[in-house]
Design a protein around this motif. Structure first.
Motif, PDB file in Angstrom:
ATOM      1  N   GLU A  14       0.709  -1.249  -0.073  1.00 33.69           N
ATOM      2  CA  GLU A  14       0.147   0.104   0.059  1.00 33.69           C
ATOM      3  C   GLU A  14       0.845   1.262   0.227  1.00 33.69           C
ATOM      4  OE1 GLU A  14      -2.556   2.339   3.233  1.00 33.69           O
ATOM      5  OE2 GLU A  14      -3.544   0.450   2.674  1.00 33.69           O
ATOM      6  N   LEU A  15       1.932   1.320   0.887  1.00 37.04           N
ATOM      7  CA  LEU A  15       2.709   2.482   0.722  1.00 37.04           C
ATOM      8  C   LEU A  15       3.408   2.512  -0.527  1.00 37.04           C
ATOM      9  CD1 LEU A  15       4.275   2.337   4.503  1.00 37.04           C
ATOM     10  CD2 LEU A  15       2.538   3.960   3.721  1.00 37.04           C
ATOM     11  N   GLU A  16       4.040   1.595  -1.044  1.00 39.48           N
ATOM     12  CA  GLU A  16       4.661   1.762  -2.359  1.00 39.48           C
ATOM     13  C   GLU A  16       3.476   2.283  -3.274  1.00 39.48           C
ATOM     14  OE1 GLU A  16       6.622  -1.953  -3.721  1.00 39.48           O
ATOM     15  OE2 GLU A  16       8.074  -1.563  -1.950  1.00 39.48           O
ATOM     16  N   ALA A  17       2.624   1.669  -3.400  1.00 32.17           N
ATOM     17  CA  ALA A  17       1.324   2.099  -4.371  1.00 32.17           C
ATOM     18  C   ALA A  17       1.055   3.690  -4.106  1.00 32.17           C
ATOM     19  CB  ALA A  17       0.262   1.369  -4.189  1.00 32.17           C
ATOM     20  N   SER A  18       0.829   4.060  -2.779  1.00 28.75           N
ATOM     21  CA  SER A  18       0.737   5.603  -2.741  1.00 28.75           C
ATOM     22  C   SER A  18       2.093   6.445  -2.841  1.00 28.75           C
ATOM     23  CB  SER A  18       0.801   5.886  -1.199  1.00 28.75           C
ATOM     24  OG  SER A  18      -0.593   4.934  -0.619  1.00 28.75           O
ATOM     25  N   VAL A  19       3.032   5.966  -2.800  1.00 27.68           N
ATOM     26  CA  VAL A  19       4.119   6.661  -3.386  1.00 27.68           C
ATOM     27  C   VAL A  19       4.121   6.843  -4.889  1.00 27.68           C
ATOM     28  CG1 VAL A  19       6.910   6.695  -3.371  1.00 27.68           C
ATOM     29  CG2 VAL A  19       5.818   6.424  -1.091  1.00 27.68           C
ATOM     30  N   LEU A  20       4.109   5.675  -5.405  1.00 30.11           N
ATOM     31  CA  LEU A  20       4.182   5.469  -7.025  1.00 30.11           C
ATOM     32  C   LEU A  20       3.016   6.583  -7.520  1.00 30.11           C
ATOM     33  CD1 LEU A  20       4.736   1.854  -7.731  1.00 30.11           C
ATOM     34  CD2 LEU A  20       5.977   3.978  -8.510  1.00 30.11           C
ATOM     35  N   ALA A  21       1.965   6.571  -6.939  1.00 29.31           N
ATOM     36  CA  ALA A  21       0.721   7.462  -7.267  1.00 29.31           C
ATOM     37  C   ALA A  21       1.100   8.806  -7.184  1.00 29.31           C
ATOM     38  CB  ALA A  21      -0.677   7.153  -6.554  1.00 29.31           C
ATOM     39  N   ALA A  22       1.854   9.188  -6.016  1.00 30.04           N
ATOM     40  CA  ALA A  22       2.371  10.705  -5.945  1.00 30.04           C
ATOM     41  C   ALA A  22       3.436  11.047  -7.059  1.00 30.04           C
ATOM     42  CB  ALA A  22       3.040  10.708  -4.612  1.00 30.04           C
ATOM     43  N   LEU A  23       4.254  10.025  -7.245  1.00 25.72           N
ATOM     44  CA  LEU A  23       5.167  10.365  -8.276  1.00 25.72           C
ATOM     45  C   LEU A  23       4.502  10.493  -9.620  1.00 25.72           C
ATOM     46  CD1 LEU A  23       8.120   7.845  -7.207  1.00 25.72           C
ATOM     47  CD2 LEU A  23       8.068  10.550  -7.285  1.00 25.72           C
ATOM     48  N   TRP A  24       3.435   9.604  -9.825  1.00 27.22           N
ATOM     49  CA  TRP A  24       2.974   9.707 -11.315  1.00 27.22           C
ATOM     50  C   TRP A  24       2.160  10.929 -11.425  1.00 27.22           C
ATOM     51  CZ3 TRP A  24       0.818   4.003 -10.333  1.00 27.22           C
ATOM     52  CH2 TRP A  24       2.023   3.174 -10.657  1.00 27.22           C
ATOM     53  N   SER A  25       1.443  11.387 -10.461  1.00 28.75           N
ATOM     54  CA  SER A  25       0.759  12.718 -10.415  1.00 28.75           C
ATOM     55  C   SER A  25       1.653  14.090 -10.381  1.00 28.75           C
ATOM     56  CB  SER A  25      -0.522  12.833  -9.420  1.00 28.75           C
ATOM     57  OG  SER A  25       0.294  12.749  -8.150  1.00 28.75           O
ATOM     58  N   ALA A  26       2.824  13.674 -10.070  1.00 27.20           N
ATOM     59  CA  ALA A  26       3.982  15.060 -10.054  1.00 27.20           C
ATOM     60  C   ALA A  26       4.245  15.539 -11.522  1.00 27.20           C
ATOM     61  CB  ALA A  26       5.080  14.697  -9.350  1.00 27.20           C
ATOM     62  N   GLU A  27       4.376  16.712 -11.811  1.00 19.91           N
ATOM     63  CA  GLU A  27       4.743  17.258 -13.162  1.00 19.91           C
ATOM     64  C   GLU A  27       6.369  17.080 -13.095  1.00 19.91           C
ATOM     65  OE1 GLU A  27       3.738  21.151 -13.654  1.00 19.91           O
ATOM     66  OE2 GLU A  27       1.597  20.878 -12.804  1.00 19.91           O
ATOM     67  N   GLY A  28       6.951  16.568 -12.470  1.00 16.04           N
ATOM     68  CA  GLY A  28       8.485  16.372 -12.542  1.00 16.04           C
ATOM     69  C   GLY A  28       9.130  15.492 -11.352  1.00 16.04           C
ATOM     70  N   PRO A  29      10.235  15.289 -11.605  1.00 12.57           N
ATOM     71  CA  PRO A  29      11.028  14.537 -10.311  1.00 12.57           C
ATOM     72  C   PRO A  29      10.488  14.981  -8.770  1.00 12.57           C
ATOM     73  CG  PRO A  29      12.448  14.794 -11.933  1.00 12.57           C
ATOM     74  CD  PRO A  29      11.264  15.650 -12.401  1.00 12.57           C
ATOM     75  N   LEU A  30      10.667  14.163  -7.788  1.00 12.34           N
ATOM     76  CA  LEU A  30      10.265  14.785  -6.418  1.00 12.34           C
ATOM     77  C   LEU A  30      11.530  14.031  -5.774  1.00 12.34           C
ATOM     78  CD1 LEU A  30       6.390  14.223  -5.943  1.00 12.34           C
ATOM     79  CD2 LEU A  30       7.652  16.173  -6.468  1.00 12.34           C
TER      80      LEU A  30
END
Length: 142
Positions: A14-30
């Motif tokens: 679940e945490l990995e999925a949440s982190v990936l979702a945050a990265l996918w929605s970002a406009e660039g690297p985080l």
């Protein structure tokens, strides 16, 4: 004296999925701090950093130096990551034919039709989508 109930554990991944979702929605690297902020949860930055490091080790995200730390970007979109995971599981099987047969036998009628149409397409493109990225062959680096 009453006991404190044990902390609820999150479902695996679940945490990995949440982190990936945050990265996918970002406009660039985080950065880890940027991911932490995007998640809007009280996760410690060290926890976010650990998750990002694990995702990097699994080949799900890339990282590059930014000052003294790293910034992270997803390597695949959600569909690409799912395909990569499916291929990875298939590569673990000694009897690929049986594994594929069991997978296909569990498809819905709609998914079976979609799979047939994808297999019939000369370039591997989904009927309404871009060509599928080629997957590495067995034994290839992920």
């Amino acid at each position: 004296m009453s006991e404190t109930p044990p902390a609820q554990r999150r479902p695996a991944g679940e945490l990995e999925a949440s982190v990936l979702a945050a990265l996918w929605s970002a406009e660039g690297p985080l950065s880890p701090a940027g991911v932490q902020s995007a998640l809007g949860t009280p996760l410690a930055r060290t926890t976010v950093t650990t998750i990002l490091t694990r995702l990097h080790g699994k080949g799900a995200v890339s990282r590059s130096r930014a000052g003294r730390g790293y910034v992270y970007s997803p390597i695949h979109d959600s569909a690409g990551l799912t395909a990569r995971r499916m291929r990875s599981e298939l590569d673990k099987q000694d009897d690929r034919g049986t594994a594929l047969a069991r997978f296909v036998s569990q498809l819905t009628t709609e998914d079976e039709r979609l799979l047939r149409s994808l297999l019939d397409e000369p370039d591997g493109a989904a009927p309404d989508g871009p060509p599928a990225a080629p997957l590495p062959g067995p034994g290839a680096a992920p």
